[in-house]
Design a protein around this motif. Structure first.
Motif, PDB file in Angstrom:
ATOM      1  N   CYS A 150       0.961  -1.234   0.017  1.00 37.51           N
ATOM      2  CA  CYS A 150       0.124  -0.046  -0.024  1.00 37.51           C
ATOM      3  C   CYS A 150       0.870   1.182  -0.115  1.00 37.51           C
ATOM      4  O   CYS A 150       0.810   2.137  -0.807  1.00 37.51           O
ATOM      5  N   GLU A 151       1.703   1.345   0.701  1.00 35.66           N
ATOM      6  CA  GLU A 151       2.643   2.445   0.917  1.00 35.66           C
ATOM      7  C   GLU A 151       3.623   2.602  -0.391  1.00 35.66           C
ATOM      8  O   GLU A 151       3.565   3.959  -0.684  1.00 35.66           O
ATOM      9  N   ALA A 152       4.007   1.530  -0.983  1.00 33.07           N
ATOM     10  CA  ALA A 152       4.696   1.809  -2.086  1.00 33.07           C
ATOM     11  C   ALA A 152       3.941   2.155  -3.230  1.00 33.07           C
ATOM     12  O   ALA A 152       4.370   3.200  -4.082  1.00 33.07           O
ATOM     13  N   LEU A 153       2.421   1.675  -3.448  1.00 30.70           N
ATOM     14  CA  LEU A 153       1.659   2.144  -4.289  1.00 30.70           C
ATOM     15  C   LEU A 153       1.362   3.810  -4.235  1.00 30.70           C
ATOM     16  O   LEU A 153       1.306   4.488  -5.103  1.00 30.70           O
ATOM     17  N   ARG A 154       1.140   4.097  -3.048  1.00 28.99           N
ATOM     18  CA  ARG A 154       0.606   5.266  -2.556  1.00 28.99           C
ATOM     19  C   ARG A 154       1.853   6.360  -2.941  1.00 28.99           C
ATOM     20  O   ARG A 154       1.406   7.501  -3.618  1.00 28.99           O
ATOM     21  N   SER A 155       3.076   5.932  -2.960  1.00 27.66           N
ATOM     22  CA  SER A 155       4.207   6.948  -3.173  1.00 27.66           C
ATOM     23  C   SER A 155       3.884   7.127  -4.924  1.00 27.66           C
ATOM     24  O   SER A 155       4.642   8.266  -5.187  1.00 27.66           O
ATOM     25  N   GLY A 156       3.698   5.795  -5.471  1.00 31.42           N
ATOM     26  CA  GLY A 156       3.512   5.717  -7.080  1.00 31.42           C
ATOM     27  C   GLY A 156       2.613   7.016  -7.413  1.00 31.42           C
ATOM     28  O   GLY A 156       2.473   7.338  -8.340  1.00 31.42           O
ATOM     29  N   ILE A 157       1.484   6.862  -6.740  1.00 31.04           N
ATOM     30  CA  ILE A 157       0.201   7.358  -6.936  1.00 31.04           C
ATOM     31  C   ILE A 157       0.508   9.025  -6.720  1.00 31.04           C
ATOM     32  O   ILE A 157       0.032   9.836  -7.482  1.00 31.04           O
ATOM     33  N   ASN A 158       1.403   9.214  -5.748  1.00 34.76           N
ATOM     34  CA  ASN A 158       1.937  10.378  -5.773  1.00 34.76           C
ATOM     35  C   ASN A 158       2.617  11.352  -6.830  1.00 34.76           C
ATOM     36  O   ASN A 158       2.926  12.364  -6.878  1.00 34.76           O
ATOM     37  N   THR A 159       3.336  10.353  -7.557  1.00 31.49           N
ATOM     38  CA  THR A 159       3.872  10.898  -8.800  1.00 31.49           C
ATOM     39  C   THR A 159       3.275  10.903 -10.014  1.00 31.49           C
ATOM     40  O   THR A 159       3.555  11.765 -10.818  1.00 31.49           O
ATOM     41  N   VAL A 160       2.085  10.709  -9.932  1.00 29.95           N
ATOM     42  CA  VAL A 160       1.086  11.220 -11.098  1.00 29.95           C
ATOM     43  C   VAL A 160       0.657  12.546 -10.961  1.00 29.95           C
ATOM     44  O   VAL A 160       0.247  12.899  -9.830  1.00 29.95           O
ATOM     45  N   PRO A 161       0.797  13.573 -11.954  1.00 33.39           N
ATOM     46  CA  PRO A 161       0.417  14.842 -11.954  1.00 33.39           C
ATOM     47  C   PRO A 161      -1.111  15.052 -11.735  1.00 33.39           C
ATOM     48  O   PRO A 161      -1.772  14.309 -12.060  1.00 33.39           O
ATOM     49  N   VAL A 162      -0.986  15.764 -10.777  1.00 33.54           N
ATOM     50  CA  VAL A 162      -2.770  15.999 -10.177  1.00 33.54           C
ATOM     51  C   VAL A 162      -3.374  16.614 -11.455  1.00 33.54           C
ATOM     52  O   VAL A 162      -4.644  16.271 -11.380  1.00 33.54           O
ATOM     53  N   GLY A 163      -2.977  17.272 -12.275  1.00 31.89           N
ATOM     54  CA  GLY A 163      -3.681  17.884 -13.714  1.00 31.89           C
ATOM     55  C   GLY A 163      -4.329  16.919 -14.283  1.00 31.89           C
ATOM     56  O   GLY A 163      -5.297  16.964 -14.841  1.00 31.89           O
ATOM     57  N   GLN A 164      -3.898  15.472 -14.349  1.00 34.14           N
ATOM     58  CA  GLN A 164      -4.466  14.388 -15.207  1.00 34.14           C
ATOM     59  C   GLN A 164      -5.763  13.994 -14.433  1.00 34.14           C
ATOM     60  O   GLN A 164      -6.660  13.591 -15.025  1.00 34.14           O
ATOM     61  N   ALA A 165      -5.486  13.770 -13.174  1.00 32.06           N
ATOM     62  CA  ALA A 165      -6.766  13.542 -12.366  1.00 32.06           C
ATOM     63  C   ALA A 165      -7.927  14.485 -12.395  1.00 32.06           C
ATOM     64  O   ALA A 165      -9.149  14.128 -12.489  1.00 32.06           O
ATOM     65  N   GLU A 166      -7.510  15.879 -12.352  1.00 32.12           N
ATOM     66  CA  GLU A 166      -8.590  16.835 -12.541  1.00 32.12           C
ATOM     67  C   GLU A 166      -9.204  16.898 -13.723  1.00 32.12           C
ATOM     68  O   GLU A 166     -10.352  17.367 -14.055  1.00 32.12           O
TER      69      GLU A 166
END
Length: 225
Positions: A111-127
């Motif tokens: 979970c923590e490894a994936l969460r660090s990967g999620i944080n690398t995805v630019p916020v603009g893509q999700a928005e």
């Protein structure tokens, strides 16, 4: 020098390492699935889910793995009667309970490894995805997680290698994997250093190719930003 091996036929030695491989394989699948769900909870907009994910990770990863494995045997099986579908086959029951404990423990690190990967995805893509009308689940599964997995193959490889070594704890509840056989051999033979060297080499054979392959895959699939 290795005469002590003659007391233990090859199927016994190979069977012990095969049990280690099975423990690693099934625990890895379980921890990957549960860890991914936990990572989704950690970034969820629902406060209750975020709270559960955070509490689970912080509690489980700070409990010794031996305690978790023993609890699955003494707590779930002996007290609550959880037999994992094998009420009369104690060897199979111990194996499944060990997989459950290993998966529950390792999922916190996945979970923590994936969460660090999620944080690398630019916020603009999700928005941008939300602006197009995609739900949180759709944004997570279609846009964020595919990139997050590519970014954390290296850390997940370290988690998998640690899981392979952590399977030795299953010996505490009598699962016939490599560590239990090593303990038996040390008790019966006066070749402690050689026995330790044989089993250390066995674990190197199991973990080194995995680390090299996943390291290569991490570079191959690295997200260029």
């Amino acid at each position: 020098m290795f005469d002590f091996l003659s007391h233990y036929d090859d199927p016994t030695l190979l069977g012990a390492f095969w049990m280690t491989v099975q423990l690693t394989f099934f625990s890895a699948i379980g921890s990957l699935v549960w860890g991914t769900l936990l990572a989704g909870m950690r970034v969820s907009p629902v406060p209750l889910m975020r709270g559960f994910g955070t509490a689970y990770v912080n509690i489980v990863r700070n409990i010794p793995l031996t305690v978790i494995i023993v609890f699955t045997s003494l707590g779930l099986a002996d007290i609550f009667g959880v037999t994992m579908g094998a009420p009369d086959d104690f060897a199979l029951q111990g194996f499944r309970l060990a997989v459950l404990g290993l998966a529950a423990y390792t999922a916190a690190f996945v979970c923590e490894a994936l969460r660090s990967g999620i944080n690398t995805v630019p916020v603009g893509q999700a928005e941008s995805a939300r602006a197009l009308g995609l739900s949180f689940i759709q944004v997570l599964t279609l846009i964020v997680l595919p990139q997050a997995f590519r970014a954390v193959i290296g850390p997940l490889a370290n988690v998998l290698i640690a899981l392979t070594k952590n399977t030795t704890v299953a010996a505490a509840i009598g699962v016939a994997e490599a560590a239990l056989l090593m303990k038996e051999m040390i008790e019966n033979e006066a070749q402690t250093l050689l026995i330790g060297a044989v089993f250390a080499f066995g674990f190197v054979v199991l973990t080194l190719p995995t680390g090299l392959f996943l390291g290569w895959l991490s570079k191959r699939l690295a997200v260029k930003r």
